[in-house]
Motif scaffolding. Sequence first.
Motif, mmCIF file in Angstrom:
data_model
loop_
_atom_site.group_PDB
_atom_site.id
_atom_site.type_symbol
_atom_site.label_atom_id
_atom_site.label_comp_id
_atom_site.label_asym_id
_atom_site.label_seq_id
_atom_site.Cartn_x
_atom_site.Cartn_y
_atom_site.Cartn_z
ATOM 1 N N PHE A 1 0.976 -0.995 -0.046
ATOM 2 C CA PHE A 1 -0.023 -0.103 0.035
ATOM 3 C C PHE A 1 0.943 1.234 -0.140
ATOM 4 C CE2 PHE A 1 -2.669 -3.188 1.620
ATOM 5 C CZ PHE A 1 -4.100 -2.939 1.146
ATOM 6 N N ALA A 2 0.533 2.385 -0.683
ATOM 7 C CA ALA A 2 1.208 3.834 -0.644
ATOM 8 C C ALA A 2 0.243 4.460 0.209
ATOM 9 C CB ALA A 2 1.296 4.169 -2.154
ATOM 10 N N PHE A 3 0.976 5.307 0.881
ATOM 11 C CA PHE A 3 0.253 6.399 1.662
ATOM 12 C C PHE A 3 1.150 7.786 1.916
ATOM 13 C CE2 PHE A 3 2.877 4.268 4.671
ATOM 14 C CZ PHE A 3 3.526 5.275 5.805
ATOM 15 N N SER A 4 0.773 8.689 2.295
ATOM 16 C CA SER A 4 1.137 9.916 2.159
ATOM 17 C C SER A 4 1.289 10.651 3.466
ATOM 18 C CB SER A 4 0.541 11.174 1.195
ATOM 19 O OG SER A 4 -0.849 11.457 1.675
ATOM 20 N N ASP A 5 1.935 11.581 4.002
ATOM 21 C CA ASP A 5 1.985 12.232 5.265
ATOM 22 C C ASP A 5 0.354 12.445 5.844
ATOM 23 O OD1 ASP A 5 4.534 11.698 5.600
ATOM 24 O OD2 ASP A 5 5.284 13.571 4.985
ATOM 25 N N ALA A 6 -0.397 13.077 4.679
ATOM 26 C CA ALA A 6 -1.658 13.587 4.814
ATOM 27 C C ALA A 6 -2.469 12.421 5.546
ATOM 28 C CB ALA A 6 -2.118 14.249 3.733
ATOM 29 N N ASP A 7 -2.293 11.199 5.137
ATOM 30 C CA ASP A 7 -2.920 10.033 5.477
ATOM 31 C C ASP A 7 -2.873 9.704 6.980
ATOM 32 O OD1 ASP A 7 -4.372 9.417 2.835
ATOM 33 O OD2 ASP A 7 -2.152 8.700 2.295
ATOM 34 N N LEU A 8 -1.808 10.364 7.667
ATOM 35 C CA LEU A 8 -1.731 10.099 9.307
ATOM 36 C C LEU A 8 -2.521 10.977 9.891
ATOM 37 C CD1 LEU A 8 2.225 9.556 8.531
ATOM 38 C CD2 LEU A 8 0.243 7.846 8.992
ATOM 39 N N ASN A 9 -3.250 12.088 9.372
ATOM 40 C CA ASN A 9 -4.062 12.872 10.295
ATOM 41 C C ASN A 9 -3.283 13.429 11.556
ATOM 42 O OD1 ASN A 9 -6.328 12.427 8.730
ATOM 43 N ND2 ASN A 9 -6.766 10.346 9.604
ATOM 44 N N GLY A 10 -2.315 14.258 10.943
ATOM 45 C CA GLY A 10 -1.268 14.975 11.918
ATOM 46 C C GLY A 10 -0.371 14.271 12.598
ATOM 47 N N SER A 11 -0.250 12.765 12.366
ATOM 48 C CA SER A 11 0.893 12.230 12.988
ATOM 49 C C SER A 11 2.192 12.150 12.094
ATOM 50 C CB SER A 11 0.403 10.738 13.121
ATOM 51 O OG SER A 11 -0.502 10.679 13.863
ATOM 52 N N ALA A 12 3.420 11.826 12.436
ATOM 53 C CA ALA A 12 4.478 11.904 11.537
ATOM 54 C C ALA A 12 5.190 10.466 11.444
ATOM 55 C CB ALA A 12 5.624 12.845 12.336
ATOM 56 N N TYR A 13 5.267 10.236 10.118
ATOM 57 C CA TYR A 13 5.894 8.968 10.001
ATOM 58 C C TYR A 13 7.481 9.204 9.993
ATOM 59 C CZ TYR A 13 8.458 5.317 7.047
ATOM 60 O OH TYR A 13 8.998 4.232 6.576
#
Length: 485
Positions: free
Chosen positions: A434-446
């Motif tokens: 799966f691919a995800f962006s920082d925006a998909d973390l809803n404020g969390s940081a990867y």
Amino acid sequence: MSSKHALQRLASLIAIGLAAAAAATPAAATITLVATGSLSGALRDLSGQSAALENGIAGDLLGGLGSAVAWAGGNTFIALPDRGPNATNWNGAVDNTTSFIPRLQTMQLSLTASAGGALPFTLGAKLNATTLLYSASALNYGSAPSLSKDGKNYFTGRSDAFGAGGSLNSGNARLDPEGLRLSNDGRSVFVSDEYGPAVYQFDRATGARLKSFVLPANLGISQQNAQGALEIANNTGSGRVTNKGMEGLAITPDGKTLMGFMQSPLAQDGGDGGAANRFISIDIATGATKQFAYNNYDPITKKNYNSSEILALNDHEFLVLERDGKGLGDDSSTKFKSIYKVDLANATDVSGISGEKNLLALAPSKSLFLDLKQALNAQGISDAQIPAKLEGMSFGEDIMVGGVLKHTLYIANDNDFLASSPKGLNNPNQWYVFAFSDADLNGSAYVPQQISAVPEPGSYALLLAGLMAGIPLAAARRRKAANSN
């Protein structure tokens, strides 16, 4: 009730309602499946263990690759099968387990852009090395066959390979590995075990055990038994549930803390099927531990589900894979497979607390990160085709998707070493990317783990041979230089 108290009560109810709605809200649709890959058939690994096990199955059968998976940088991943191919009935007195030696499987999982395919990438899988796990010191094999050879005491999947005393004894030979993470220097791996439970550190190149972490006494059981049903019956008061021990393992990006996760609540917290589960954090340098509560309850289906894996987003937020046991592999249909996000930054240490009600009052809230069932359904993968045992979870390299840089999340299945289901359906080792962006973390940081690049296990011998070959040449050069002076 005064108007002031009424308003406070209303505000509280609204807050609870919003929290419940947030937990039940599907994750952002931009988390998308970008690739799938598999290894099918009766494959063999590179262990050289071709002799038949007690149930007649070859000891080098390649399977169960999604029991745990860890990213080692680039396109290199390490897969960790569990206690072996025990699905063929041969001896119920030992839960049909065999003398399968637990092992690391070093693999290449390579993403390639797809031209006109249903998904933007294809995933190729290749096995590079197999590393057997052993202890340099003696192990308790109990009534199981000894696997000691040439100074190496190999671990075994046999359920009767234990000595006297409680289950937390690190001298027991039985090992049912379920969690795997790589050290930041890339030279060792951390493995969690369901039998103990236990957490061990192994040398990545040789498979030698380097360290045993001392886990809290409340996790273990006092009466060990080779039969799971009897072990459960004899340990109703406290400790892990048999075959539901430390299923998941995470490591924080700085490489300093491990986070183990029980598959189901402890007996004293409600047992299998309960809601109150536990995280166990381990300071790698000191061995100090803490415990935190986790609520297994799913607000969408309104049921409690056991958990298969945990993955660190950063030093305090984690992804937790919850699932049912239905789907491909047991010829049923998946009902629930989801990944939740939980923040332990301000969580209370519950090491000295037990009981479902007490733990749930201290469990931090969680939010849905990805509904796996829904995401796979959206790509035409039916409930009957979704593997029953999605257990492995790991990040991978960032990729470009439609001109946008995205992070990758790999999900893998444990096929129990069975290439087909009871009805003959193809049941390969599979990976979903799966691919995800920082925006998909809803404020969390990867925060990605920074792993140093080291030679893969299969390359160590070649590297050593090259170094040894260079020694005579270097010596000759020194003699020539000395004679010319």
